[in-house]
Design a protein around this motif. Structure first.
Motif, PDB file in Angstrom:
ATOM      1  N   ASN A  61       0.852  -1.178   0.000  1.00 57.49           N
ATOM      2  CA  ASN A  61       0.000   0.000   0.000  1.00 57.49           C
ATOM      3  C   ASN A  61       0.891   1.231   0.000  1.00 57.49           C
ATOM      4  N   ALA A  93      -7.079  -9.899  -4.422  1.00 58.44           N
ATOM      5  CA  ALA A  93      -6.057  -9.172  -3.671  1.00 58.44           C
ATOM      6  C   ALA A  93      -5.151 -10.145  -2.926  1.00 58.44           C
ATOM      7  N   HIS A  97      -6.093  -4.030   1.572  1.00 56.01           N
ATOM      8  CA  HIS A  97      -5.882  -2.736   0.917  1.00 56.01           C
ATOM      9  C   HIS A  97      -6.339  -1.640   1.867  1.00 56.01           C
ATOM     10  N   VAL A 105      -1.957   0.514  -4.819  1.00 51.30           N
ATOM     11  CA  VAL A 105      -1.724  -0.761  -4.135  1.00 51.30           C
ATOM     12  C   VAL A 105      -1.246  -1.769  -5.174  1.00 51.30           C
TER      13      VAL A 105
END
Length: 151
Positions: A61, A93, A97, A105
């Protein structure tokens, strides 16, 4: 190294019980374009590193200029950090996030780890990139946070 300004990121993963893990990381860089690969250096023995090595995946991030508090929170070791701010794990993912605090990200799969002193260098092939916030990056150097737009 405090005299070398760098971007600030929070590296996140999920442990074997599904709990989110994360830590502030200013030791991050691009390694190659083909395949797209990032390198993060994480403290040996950290729960975040354990989660990443165990799961084989992580998210980087990249924090924006308004996320200094998040950088400090994830550097503090506060066990409740994920309860204090918004986050999500979108489909595909590799880790949580930080949707409010990241300008970009990168979701990565672990391709190599190498212990170096008291840290472990983790190489991750980037699988997905998202841009939740169109804001300038947060920088850190000389033991101070700054915005790209203020430099």
């Amino acid at each position: 190294m405090s005299g070398f300004p760098t971007g600030v990121s929070v590296v996140t993963g999920t442990d074997r019980n599904g709990a989110p893990r994360g830590m502030t990381c200013s030791s991050m860089c691009s390694v190659s374009l083909t395949p797209p690969t990032l390198l993060v250096c994480l403290r040996d023995g950290s729960p975040t590193l354990d989660a990443i090595v165990t799961s084989g995946a992580f998210a980087v991030n990249l924090l924006h200029e308004g996320a200094q508090g998040t950088a400090e929170l994830f550097a503090s070791g506060d066990p409740l950090r994920f309860e204090l701010l918004p986050w999500e794990v979108p489909p595909g993912a590799a880790g949580p996030h930080l949707t409010r605090d990241a300008h970009t990200v990168a979701d990565c799969g672990v391709v190599l780890t190498q212990r170096v002193g008291d840290h472990v260098a983790v190489f991750g092939e980037t699988r997905l990139i998202s841009r939740p916030q169109p804001r300038p990056p947060l920088l850190y150097g000389l033991r101070e946070f700054r915005s790209w737009s203020r430099i």
